[in-house]
Each structure stands twice: as structure tokens, then as C-alpha cells.
Design an enzyme around this catalytic site. Structure first.
Site, PDB file in Angstrom:
ATOM      1  N   CYS A  39       5.114  -5.607  16.087  1.00  0.00           N
ATOM      2  CA  CYS A  39       4.593  -4.521  17.114  1.00  0.00           C
ATOM      3  C   CYS A  39       2.866  -4.926  17.309  1.00  0.00           C
ATOM      4  O   CYS A  39       2.244  -5.045  16.064  1.00  0.00           O
ATOM      5  CB  CYS A  39       4.445  -3.253  16.637  1.00  0.00           C
ATOM      6  N   CYS A  59       5.792  -7.794   7.335  1.00  0.00           N
ATOM      7  CA  CYS A  59       6.700  -7.238   8.635  1.00  0.00           C
ATOM      8  C   CYS A  59       7.014  -8.192   9.565  1.00  0.00           C
ATOM      9  O   CYS A  59       5.938  -9.048  10.116  1.00  0.00           O
ATOM     10  CB  CYS A  59       6.244  -5.937   9.057  1.00  0.00           C
ATOM     11  N   GLU A 107       0.965  -1.075  -0.045  1.00  0.00           N
ATOM     12  CA  GLU A 107      -0.013   0.053  -0.062  1.00  0.00           C
ATOM     13  C   GLU A 107       0.902   1.173   0.014  1.00  0.00           C
ATOM     14  O   GLU A 107       2.048   1.336   0.516  1.00  0.00           O
ATOM     15  CB  GLU A 107      -1.107   0.092   1.160  1.00  0.00           C
ATOM     16  N   CYS A 127       3.373   8.138   1.540  1.00  0.00           N
ATOM     17  CA  CYS A 127       3.597   7.217   2.529  1.00  0.00           C
ATOM     18  C   CYS A 127       3.855   6.012   1.697  1.00  0.00           C
ATOM     19  O   CYS A 127       3.024   5.461   1.194  1.00  0.00           O
ATOM     20  CB  CYS A 127       2.585   6.972   3.547  1.00  0.00           C
ATOM     21  N   CYS A 135      -0.067  -2.902  15.469  1.00  0.00           N
ATOM     22  CA  CYS A 135       0.159  -2.415  14.143  1.00  0.00           C
ATOM     23  C   CYS A 135      -0.565  -3.490  12.987  1.00  0.00           C
ATOM     24  O   CYS A 135      -0.138  -4.848  13.328  1.00  0.00           O
ATOM     25  CB  CYS A 135       1.548  -2.567  13.758  1.00  0.00           C
ATOM     26  N   CYS A 164      -1.623   2.340   7.316  1.00  0.00           N
ATOM     27  CA  CYS A 164      -1.216   1.331   6.347  1.00  0.00           C
ATOM     28  C   CYS A 164      -1.338   0.078   6.975  1.00  0.00           C
ATOM     29  O   CYS A 164      -1.273  -0.312   8.010  1.00  0.00           O
ATOM     30  CB  CYS A 164       0.283   1.711   5.793  1.00  0.00           C
TER      31      CYS A 164
HETATM   32  N1  SAH Z   1       8.453  -0.213  10.729  1.00  0.00           N
HETATM   33  C1  SAH Z   1       8.682   1.230  11.033  1.00  0.00           C
HETATM   34  C2  SAH Z   1       7.655   2.179   9.698  1.00  0.00           C
HETATM   35  C3  SAH Z   1       6.442   1.780   9.538  1.00  0.00           C
HETATM   36  S1  SAH Z   1       4.997   1.892  10.514  1.00  0.00           S
HETATM   37  C4  SAH Z   1       8.339   1.637  12.249  1.00  0.00           C
HETATM   38  O1  SAH Z   1       7.716   0.845  13.149  1.00  0.00           O
HETATM   39  O2  SAH Z   1       8.374   3.034  12.730  1.00  0.00           O
HETATM   40  C5  SAH Z   1       4.645   3.677  10.868  1.00  0.00           C
HETATM   41  C6  SAH Z   1       4.505   4.173  12.241  1.00  0.00           C
HETATM   42  O3  SAH Z   1       3.122   3.716  12.463  1.00  0.00           O
HETATM   43  C7  SAH Z   1       5.250   3.579  13.221  1.00  0.00           C
HETATM   44  O4  SAH Z   1       5.465   4.626  14.301  1.00  0.00           O
HETATM   45  C8  SAH Z   1       4.162   2.518  14.062  1.00  0.00           C
HETATM   46  O5  SAH Z   1       4.669   2.463  15.132  1.00  0.00           O
HETATM   47  C9  SAH Z   1       2.847   3.346  13.677  1.00  0.00           C
HETATM   48  N2  SAH Z   1       1.812   2.478  13.738  1.00  0.00           N
HETATM   49  C10 SAH Z   1       1.358   1.320  13.426  1.00  0.00           C
HETATM   50  N3  SAH Z   1       0.403   0.874  13.770  1.00  0.00           N
HETATM   51  C11 SAH Z   1      -0.233   1.791  14.250  1.00  0.00           C
HETATM   52  C12 SAH Z   1      -1.555   2.149  14.826  1.00  0.00           C
HETATM   53  N4  SAH Z   1      -2.607   1.045  14.951  1.00  0.00           N
HETATM   54  N5  SAH Z   1      -1.869   3.306  15.436  1.00  0.00           N
HETATM   55  C13 SAH Z   1      -0.920   4.336  15.402  1.00  0.00           C
HETATM   56  N6  SAH Z   1       0.341   4.125  14.950  1.00  0.00           N
HETATM   57  C14 SAH Z   1       0.680   2.910  14.458  1.00  0.00           C
END
Ligand code: SAH
Length: 341
Positions: free
Chosen positions: A116, A112, A92, A105, A119, A332
Site C-alpha cells: 500500500c 509487509c 512495534e 495495537c 503505508c 505503526c
Molecule cells: N495490513 C492490515 C493491517 C495493518 S495497517 C491492513 O491493511 O488493514 C492498519 C491500518 O492503517 C490500515 O487500515 C491501513 O490502511 C492504515 N494505514 C497505513 N498507513 C497509513 C497512513 N499513513 N495513514 C493512515 N492510515 C494508514
């Protein structure tokens, strides 16, 4: 197998041309067709002789990606693209309209492995890294389809960019070449969950980009629960790498903090955050957590603004990220998950 020519740097094309007995400047001509004029068929490269075009066809393929779904927000100009890659995988990109221009973006991996737990991009695990061509094509396709000029990029889509280190570096170099998109890295943000060894490596490139670090918690105990990478690189180790990065590059770091009610948004958490980051050349981006169907995390507006006030009073430079594309689930990972199930 044919070589992916859209992932070849200019230098590489120079040496490839010389290796097949062609003049070096042909490399520049081909690079211009691919990345400035964005002509993606050898047969349309009119200043290249037909014998060289035939040779190119034998040696190289020109990668492509296809828009399979497009969601357009009716409240702002956000457009979300679901792309199909040449091997059938999906990724995406999200195009956003900010005061200072259009920002895209982009994704850096299919899925991944970082795990986390808030996410959507990591839930179904990791499939593969994206090639430089596939990162470039997200930009080229979004510009072509929307007719909008992209002024800035954020590497915050699906995937962990520093886990796909070499391809990401190559992409950053290629997107900023004068020949091609010619985008200053000052207009690029790269977000990482905190791969410490790679933060040290990235610092050595002295890029002008903004490094965003996803912090999301103030104690190792809490961060371990929501971000497994913290077990390998705990907060103290991460912040040491961040200080090194700031010192080497002269750039400030942006810390991302997804505010999750009852998990990391108490006044005590805000005070602890001040203690952790005080004196550092940084900015804090508070993100109301995006709800995903697999978790019942949510953000509480009052707690969020109380948190912000405490940071402000404590002298930290913090802002709340504006929500764009709320009606199209623009965060995303969510669209791909819907599509693949
Ligand atoms: N892997 C990288 C970049 C991709 S995620 C990273 O972890 O930074 C991009 C951002 O979106 C990161 O800060 C991630 O923690 C955040 N993110 C992911 N899922 C989310 C959610 N459900 N709500 C808010 N932020 C989120």
C-alpha cells in the site's frame, strides 16, 4: 532445533506431555506458568519436578522479546514500543488509553508485502511472519512494562494478519483461552487490506471479533493505484466477501478509509462510497492520513468533514478516528523504519 513452547496451544501441550510419558495435566500446569503467571523460565516452575524441568529445557525454548525503545506521549497516555525479536528483527506495538480501557495495537509480521503506497510498514518490504508466541509476547510485555491491564486488541500494526493466517488464528485462540489472558474476541479487531480468500476462511471460524477492512478508495482505478492488492481482489469481489462474512458471523464490518486530500476525499467519492456500502451492516472509520516522509499525502480538515457530512446524510454510519500519540508518530511502521535505517 528446540520447539517454541509459547506458541503451543493447550491441546498441543497435552499431547506433547503424553508423548514424553508424562501425565496430561502437566500440560495445563505448564500452560498456566507460561500464560497466566507469565513465568518464562522452566527453573521457576515450582510445581514441576526437576526431572521434567530438565526434559523441558532439552526439548523447548521459551521465546522472548525485548523493549529497545519506548516513546511516551506527553499529550495523552499513548506509549509506543519498539521490540527486538530473538533473531534481531524489530516490530512495534502501540498502547492507547481509551474511555473504555487500554487498547494495544500489535504487529503480525516483520514488514509487509502488500505494498500500500501510503503505508510506512511496507516500504522496506517483507521479512517474515510472526509466530503466535511473538504476538502474545507483545501483549504480555506491554502489560508488564506499563502495569496497565489491556482490555482490547487491534491487529493493525506492522503486517497483514490474514497473510499470516495460521499463526494469527492460533494467536486468537490462545489469547482468548480461559487459562491465560482470557480476552474475549469481542474485544479484538483484525484489520485486513482485503485478502478475499482468507476473509471467506476466517468467516468459517465464527469468531466474535470485529473485522476491519481497509477500503481507502471507491473505484478500482483509484484503489489499484494506492493498494496493489486490488488488482488481485477488486472492490466488487471484496465487498461480496464482506457480505458473506457479515451473514455468516452476524457481526458488522468496519471499513477503514484513510482520507487523502486530492486523492479520495471529493464529494463525488463520498457519494460513490454511499452507493457501494448502502444497506450493508457496517461502520466507516475515516482516518486522517498519517504523513510519512516517503510521500506527500496529507489530510484536509474541511474536505474531511464535508466528506463525513455527505456520508451522514446518505445514511452511512461514519466517524472520524481520534488521533492519539500525535507527538510520538504513533502510526505503526514509522519507528521501526527510523531504527533500521
Ligand atoms: N495490513 C492490515 C493491517 C495493518 S495497517 C491492513 O491493511 O488493514 C492498519 C491500518 O492503517 C490500515 O487500515 C491501513 O490502511 C492504515 N494505514 C497505513 N498507513 C497509513 C497512513 N499513513 N495513514 C493512515 N492510515 C494508514
Amino acid at each position: 532445533m528446540k520447539k517454541d513452547i509459547l506458541s503451543c496451544s493447550l491441546e498441543e501441550l497435552y499431547s506433547e506431555m503424553e508423548a514424553i510419558g508424562e501425565k496430561k495435566f502437566r500440560g495445563k500446569q505448564i500452560y498456566e506458568w507460561l500464560h497466566t503467571k507469565r513465568v518464562h523460565e522452566f527453573s521457576n516452575m515450582s510445581n514441576i519436578s526437576s526431572s521434567l524441568r530438565t526434559k523441558l529445557d532439552e526439548l523447548y525454548c521459551i521465546n522472548s522479546i525485548k523493549i529497545v525503545r519506548k516513546l511516551e506521549s506527553s499529550i495523552d497516555n499513548t506509549v509506543k514500543y519498539l521490540y527486538e525479536l530473538s533473531d534481531g528483527n524489530h516490530i512495534e506495538s502501540v498502547l492507547m488509553d481509551y474511555k473504555h480501557g487500554n487498547s494495544l495495537c500489535i504487529s503480525t509480521q516483520v514488514g509487509c508485502k502488500m505494498g500500500c503506497n501510503f503505508c510506512a510498514s511496507t516500504i522496506a518490504g517483507f521479512k517474515r511472519h510472526l509466530f503466535p508466541s511473538e504476538m502474545l509476547l507483545q501483549v504480555y510485555e506491554a502489560e508488564r512494562d506499563s502495569g496497565r491491564h489491556i482490555d482490547s486488541l487491534v491487529l493493525m500494526g506492522i503486517g497483514e494478519p490474514l497473510d499470516n493466517f495460521n499463526n494469527t488464528i492460533r494467536f486468537l485462540q490462545m489469547i482468548s483461552y480461559e487459562t491465560g489472558k482470557n480476552l474475549s474476541l469481542r474485544h479484538v479487531s483484525l484489520s485486513t487490506c482485503g485478502l478475499v480468500d482468507k476473509i471467506y476462511e476466517l468467516a468459517e471460524y465464527r469468531f466474535g471479533l470485529t473485522l476491519s477492512v481497509s477500503l481507502h478508495a471507491v473505484t478500482d482505478e483509484e484503489r489499484n493505484k494506492i493498494m496493489p492488492i486490488n488488482k488481485q481482489y477488486p472492490i466488487g469481489t471484496l465487498l461480496k466477501a464482506c457480505r458473506d462474512y457479515i451473514e455468516k458471523t452476524g457481526r458488522r464490518i468496519s471499513f477503514e478509509y484513510a482520507v487523502i486530500h486530492g486523492i479520495n476525499d471529493s464529494p463525488a467519492d463520498a457519494v460513490a462510497l454511499i452507493k457501494l456500502l448502502r444497506g450493508m451492516n457496517c461502520h466507516i472509520n475515516l482516518i486522517p492520513v498519517n504523513q510519512i516522509k516517503e510521500r506527500d499525502y496529507r489530510s484536509d480538515k474541511n474536505a474531511l468533514y464535508d466528506f463525513l457530512n455527505i456520508l451522514d446524510k446518505g445514511g452511512l454510519n461514519a466517524t472520524v478516528r481520534r488521533t492519539l500519540g500525535a507527538d510520538i508518530d504513533a502510526a505503526c511502521g514509522q519507528l521501526r523504519r527510523e531504527y533500521e535505517i
